[in-house]
Design a protein around this motif. Structure first.
Motif, PDB file in Angstrom:
ATOM      1  N   PHE A   8     -38.511   1.792  -4.154  1.00 54.85           N
ATOM      2  CA  PHE A   8     -39.088   0.876  -5.153  1.00 54.85           C
ATOM      3  C   PHE A   8     -39.299  -0.335  -4.751  1.00 54.85           C
ATOM      4  O   PHE A   8     -40.633  -0.874  -4.914  1.00 54.85           O
ATOM      5  CB  PHE A   8     -37.940   0.996  -6.412  1.00 54.85           C
ATOM      6  CG  PHE A   8     -38.411  -0.102  -7.572  1.00 54.85           C
ATOM      7  CD1 PHE A   8     -39.435   0.141  -8.363  1.00 54.85           C
ATOM      8  CD2 PHE A   8     -37.779  -1.327  -7.539  1.00 54.85           C
ATOM      9  CE1 PHE A   8     -39.817  -0.484  -9.735  1.00 54.85           C
ATOM     10  CE2 PHE A   8     -38.134  -2.126  -8.470  1.00 54.85           C
ATOM     11  CZ  PHE A   8     -39.083  -1.955  -9.532  1.00 54.85           C
ATOM     12  N   LEU A  12     -42.924  -2.362  -4.425  1.00 57.07           N
ATOM     13  CA  LEU A  12     -43.263  -3.458  -5.107  1.00 57.07           C
ATOM     14  C   LEU A  12     -43.708  -4.686  -4.237  1.00 57.07           C
ATOM     15  O   LEU A  12     -44.639  -5.356  -4.634  1.00 57.07           O
ATOM     16  CB  LEU A  12     -42.050  -3.791  -6.042  1.00 57.07           C
ATOM     17  CG  LEU A  12     -42.031  -5.119  -7.050  1.00 57.07           C
ATOM     18  CD1 LEU A  12     -43.187  -4.793  -7.822  1.00 57.07           C
ATOM     19  CD2 LEU A  12     -40.764  -5.253  -7.638  1.00 57.07           C
ATOM     20  N   ASN A  13     -43.101  -4.976  -3.101  1.00 62.78           N
ATOM     21  CA  ASN A  13     -43.334  -6.102  -2.310  1.00 62.78           C
ATOM     22  C   ASN A  13     -44.629  -5.728  -1.271  1.00 62.78           C
ATOM     23  O   ASN A  13     -45.311  -6.563  -1.328  1.00 62.78           O
ATOM     24  CB  ASN A  13     -42.099  -6.359  -1.548  1.00 62.78           C
ATOM     25  CG  ASN A  13     -40.721  -6.682  -1.888  1.00 62.78           C
ATOM     26  OD1 ASN A  13     -40.758  -7.344  -2.866  1.00 62.78           O
ATOM     27  ND2 ASN A  13     -39.669  -6.231  -1.194  1.00 62.78           N
ATOM     28  N   GLN A  17     -47.181  -3.582  -7.236  1.00 64.16           N
ATOM     29  CA  GLN A  17     -46.535  -2.918  -8.479  1.00 64.16           C
ATOM     30  C   GLN A  17     -46.015  -1.698  -7.997  1.00 64.16           C
ATOM     31  O   GLN A  17     -46.560  -1.104  -7.221  1.00 64.16           O
ATOM     32  CB  GLN A  17     -47.569  -3.003  -9.584  1.00 64.16           C
ATOM     33  CG  GLN A  17     -48.718  -1.979  -9.447  1.00 64.16           C
ATOM     34  CD  GLN A  17     -50.007  -2.236 -10.404  1.00 64.16           C
ATOM     35  OE1 GLN A  17     -49.734  -2.853 -11.481  1.00 64.16           O
ATOM     36  NE2 GLN A  17     -50.866  -1.280 -10.522  1.00 64.16           N
ATOM     37  N   ALA A  18     -44.843  -1.349  -8.764  1.00 61.11           N
ATOM     38  CA  ALA A  18     -44.293  -0.006  -8.685  1.00 61.11           C
ATOM     39  C   ALA A  18     -43.961   0.698  -9.816  1.00 61.11           C
ATOM     40  O   ALA A  18     -43.938  -0.089 -11.032  1.00 61.11           O
ATOM     41  CB  ALA A  18     -43.017  -0.106  -8.134  1.00 61.11           C
ATOM     42  N   PHE A  48     -43.799  -1.971 -13.071  1.00 61.10           N
ATOM     43  CA  PHE A  48     -43.207  -3.275 -12.713  1.00 61.10           C
ATOM     44  C   PHE A  48     -44.104  -4.088 -11.714  1.00 61.10           C
ATOM     45  O   PHE A  48     -44.695  -3.420 -10.820  1.00 61.10           O
ATOM     46  CB  PHE A  48     -41.968  -2.836 -11.626  1.00 61.10           C
ATOM     47  CG  PHE A  48     -40.648  -2.455 -12.883  1.00 61.10           C
ATOM     48  CD1 PHE A  48     -39.687  -3.044 -13.086  1.00 61.10           C
ATOM     49  CD2 PHE A  48     -40.794  -1.100 -13.001  1.00 61.10           C
ATOM     50  CE1 PHE A  48     -38.826  -2.476 -13.753  1.00 61.10           C
ATOM     51  CE2 PHE A  48     -39.611  -0.415 -13.843  1.00 61.10           C
ATOM     52  CZ  PHE A  48     -38.722  -1.167 -14.327  1.00 61.10           C
ATOM     53  N   ASN A  49     -44.458  -5.296 -12.015  1.00 67.49           N
ATOM     54  CA  ASN A  49     -45.116  -5.957 -11.126  1.00 67.49           C
ATOM     55  C   ASN A  49     -44.570  -7.295 -11.392  1.00 67.49           C
ATOM     56  O   ASN A  49     -43.702  -7.744 -11.993  1.00 67.49           O
ATOM     57  CB  ASN A  49     -46.631  -6.085 -11.618  1.00 67.49           C
ATOM     58  CG  ASN A  49     -46.934  -6.439 -12.822  1.00 67.49           C
ATOM     59  OD1 ASN A  49     -46.413  -7.650 -13.474  1.00 67.49           O
ATOM     60  ND2 ASN A  49     -47.903  -5.702 -13.608  1.00 67.49           N
ATOM     61  N   GLN A  50     -45.292  -8.385 -10.486  1.00 67.03           N
ATOM     62  CA  GLN A  50     -44.531  -9.683 -10.757  1.00 67.03           C
ATOM     63  C   GLN A  50     -44.645 -10.517 -11.938  1.00 67.03           C
ATOM     64  O   GLN A  50     -43.837 -11.361 -11.960  1.00 67.03           O
ATOM     65  CB  GLN A  50     -45.265 -10.664  -9.315  1.00 67.03           C
ATOM     66  CG  GLN A  50     -45.255  -9.910  -7.856  1.00 67.03           C
ATOM     67  CD  GLN A  50     -43.691  -9.826  -7.596  1.00 67.03           C
ATOM     68  OE1 GLN A  50     -42.840 -10.496  -7.937  1.00 67.03           O
ATOM     69  NE2 GLN A  50     -43.721  -8.555  -6.961  1.00 67.03           N
ATOM     70  N   SER A  91     -46.226   4.815  -6.558  1.00 68.05           N
ATOM     71  CA  SER A  91     -47.557   3.978  -6.467  1.00 68.05           C
ATOM     72  C   SER A  91     -48.836   4.687  -6.132  1.00 68.05           C
ATOM     73  O   SER A  91     -48.984   5.403  -5.052  1.00 68.05           O
ATOM     74  CB  SER A  91     -47.124   2.989  -5.431  1.00 68.05           C
ATOM     75  OG  SER A  91     -48.494   2.304  -5.096  1.00 68.05           O
TER      76      SER A  91
END
Length: 140
Positions: A8, A12-13, A17-18, A48-50, A91
């Motif tokens: 995850f 994300l990194n 986004q994940a 999930f994103n920043q 993703s």
């Protein structure tokens, strides 16, 4: 569950986004919003994103606590995703999807037992088996 957490955060990194698919249960809470009727049947895909989450904590047992933003207004909802309800992490950008088969099998067995009790008949395992004999080349 550590491998799911690592995957995850790597997604994300690296991609920004994940996605996590979560099934409905009494153990999982999606803020005051809750699950819609369709999400109760099919689960919910959380992005999930920043910009749309705060205070993300992944506990030792694999459960997630976070404040997530929903909808156009990015309305904040406090969420608890129970580890047993996390179905997959994926993703589209990375072309990666990790499904938890142990959870899917539990869900499928529950669904099959419910459908058997309603219909009154069971599906034979032999009906699902396809013989490969007719596809094999014979040695002459």
């Amino acid at each position: 569950m550590r491998y799911i957490q690592n995957l995850f955060f790597d997604i994300l990194n690296d991609y920004g986004q994940a996605y996590i698919v979560v099934r409905h249960s009494e153990n999982t809470v999606i803020g005051a919003r809750g699950f819609s009727a369709e999400e109760k049947k099919k689960g919910i895909t959380l992005v999930f994103n920043q910009r749309n989450y705060k205070n993300l904590v992944w506990s030792e047992d694999g459960s997630i606590r976070a404040t997530l933003g929903f909808g156009v207004g990015n309305k904040s909802e406090k969420c608890f995703l129970h580890s047993d309800d996390i179905m997959s992490v994926f993703s589209p950008d990375a072309k990666i999807k990790f499904d938890r088969w142990d959870v899917w099998e539990q869900k499928d067995s529950v669904m099959k037992s419910n459908s058997v009790s309603k219909s009154g008949k069971t599906e034979s395992q032999d009906e699902k088996v396809v013989s490969l004999d007719r596809f094999r080349k014979s040695k002459n």
